[in-house]
Design a protein around this motif. Structure first.
Motif, short mmCIF file in Angstrom:
data_model
loop_
_atom_site.label_atom_id
_atom_site.label_comp_id
_atom_site.label_asym_id
_atom_site.label_seq_id
_atom_site.Cartn_x
_atom_site.Cartn_y
_atom_site.Cartn_z
N ARG A 94 45.08 34.77 41.07
CA ARG A 94 44.59 36.17 41.17
C ARG A 94 42.94 36.41 40.95
O ARG A 94 42.44 37.50 41.70
CB ARG A 94 45.46 36.68 39.72
N PHE A 95 42.44 35.81 40.46
CA PHE A 95 40.40 36.06 40.50
C PHE A 95 40.44 35.62 41.82
O PHE A 95 39.58 36.87 42.25
CB PHE A 95 40.04 34.90 39.82
N GLU A 96 40.77 34.93 42.69
CA GLU A 96 40.40 34.82 44.13
C GLU A 96 40.62 35.92 44.85
O GLU A 96 39.91 36.49 45.88
CB GLU A 96 40.56 33.42 44.42
N ARG A 97 41.47 36.63 44.46
CA ARG A 97 41.87 37.38 44.82
C ARG A 97 41.45 38.78 45.18
O ARG A 97 40.89 39.95 46.01
CB ARG A 97 43.46 37.66 45.14
N MET A 98 40.90 38.76 43.43
CA MET A 98 40.05 40.32 43.60
C MET A 98 38.53 39.95 43.80
O MET A 98 37.63 41.54 43.99
CB MET A 98 40.33 39.65 41.42
#
Lengths: 306, 306
Positions: A299-303
């Motif tokens: 999720r962090f990567e997508r953010m």
């Protein structure tokens, strides 16, 4: 969590203590704390981790059990006659500024690290935030480590700068807070401060900026990382230690040392630290699973992608 | 820079003024400023931009020449009898906090936007930081825009909240500073504040955090963007306007409206703003070339990748 019994891939030296923490919302007395506690808890998700530290004879057995439950190797944890290190502090309304109310070094005052034979060939070493003399003593006992990360703080910059610069000259990565980087170098710009610190020897300088994330400088390159954003958190104590512990644990897991693996490891560190602050002490980290970390990492990567 | 004469793809309404700015290092008197000035300058690198605003009869012709030199369409800039809007402010040592010393609305007090026919079919609209009544008046004159970005500030949140909420309900993206988001929603968490603001109607809420970057929230998604890091800068005035102007200009250039193009446009906005603060007023932006922007954008991408 990793299997116990193998020699640790990573050893972490730092403080182990009993904390009393007050936030605007609540107060918790006598909870497990210290830089080694948070860093080992975070790294334990990624690599077999050995703890180097000292506790007193008053140290509750339940904390050791909690660490063992996370797969942390305690062969390097000494027990000395006397009381365990104690710290108490209170956070301001913004949950960022904090004031130390009391520090009792107790058995920590006479700590002399003596690494078990099993620890001396650990390829990864995290010298947590303790005096540079103790950091050097640990480093001297390790046989050709592949990667050494050193954390420090304003106290040592103020009272033991020469010793600190000596030990920093022999590590791969230095990490510290933005205010400490400015204090040390007299540079307001964090880029300039980092470049000054690189000249002391480490290949990587990592400046922590709390909720604003962190900044890695190496060679002519810069890497910017956000802090994983949370809607709420209960206790920021140990966030920097969990970040660094998750970082070096993830780096050890990857087996590769280079800018790309370090960037990824920093992101894993940020994610691990974000869980840690959701509760006091190790309450969240000790109940955490690797799957949750990987999901939040994705999720962090997508953010962060553009 | 784009060709003049075509109908603008993007129109920007905001203040145009003469600023006197004092930083810890220096003071500059009577320089070109205002939200429309900075936003149009930034957007001009990406899309044909029309300015909507008002100046007085005292307004120096050299500023119009500077704008024309950047390809900015001035058909929507009115000249009214009287003096141009004036602002003066002083920055604190940290170059972040600032105090307004004087504001003279002058001709801006009676500003009634009247869009040239050529502007009324502009698909992209940036309602810069002026009163919500004026923002609404501009919006009402545009024929079915594809994308409307609205910026605001604490003043309007305090004195014209109802009118502001009405106009915000009709735009695609709302942008504001973190302190303003907290003021408006009474939420300390920026994620929660953004979610509250999304409920007012816009699909995207963009919270600006100065040197800590910015945060875009849409649906259940979050995008985190750093501020492009600089070793030094001379004048942060207009940085938020340049960021927003670069953002919507780049979005207009892309021709696509969606999370991916908005993320990229934000990064272009951050890069453009980073040039702007290197000098006072439009001194850096007016001498800037698109190649420099693209090179810094590529460097920025490398800085953020993990």
């Amino acid at each position: 969590m990793v299997h116990q019994g193998d020699n640790p891939e990573l050893i972490i030296v730092g403080s182990v203590g009993i904390d009393t923490i007050e936030t605007p919302a609540e107060k918790r007395e006598n909870v497990l704390g210290g830089s080694a506690t948070y860093a080992c808890a975070a790294s334990s998700f990624f690599a077999p981790t050995g703890m180097v530290g000292v506790v007193g004879t008053d140290f509750p057995e339940k904390h050791r059990e909690q660490w063992r439950g996370m797969g942390i190797d305690l062969d390097g944890l000494q027990t000395a006659e006397g009381e365990t290190f104690r710290w108490s502090g209170v956070y301001a309304e913004n949950m960022d500024d904090r004031e130390t109310l009391e520090t009792h070094l107790n058995v920590f005052a006479d700590f002399a690290p003596d690494l078990p034979e099993r620890y001396r060939r650990a390829p990864y070493v995290f010298l947590g935030n303790i005096s540079p003399q103790l950091q050097k003593s640990v480093l001297d006992q390790v046989d050709q480590p592949k990667f050494v990360l050193l954390d420090t703080m304003d106290l040592w910059i103020n009272i033991a700068r020469d010793e600190l610069e000596e030990v920093v000259g022999g590590v791969h990565m230095l990490t510290l807070n933005e205010s400490e980087a400015r204090l040390w170098t007299d540079e307001h710009s964090l880029l300039r401060a980092a470049r000054r610190l690189l000249q002391m020897g480490p290949q990587y300088v990592l400046i922590k900026r709390g909720e604003s994330g962190s900044l890695l400088v190496y060679g002519d390159e810069v890497f910017l990382l956000h802090a994983y954003p949370l809607e709420q958190f209960r206790d920021p104590t140990g966030a920097g230690d969990s970040f660094a512990g998750g970082l070096i644990g993830s780096l050890a897991e990857s087996g590769e040392i280079g800018p790309l693996s370090i960037r990824r490891a920093m992101a894993y560190g940020s994610v691990t630290a974000s869980f840690g602050v959701e509760e006091f002490s190790l309450e969240r980290l000790s109940a955490l699973g690797r799957t949750e970390i990987d999901e939040r990492f994705a999720r962090f990567e997508r953010m962060c992608r553009f």
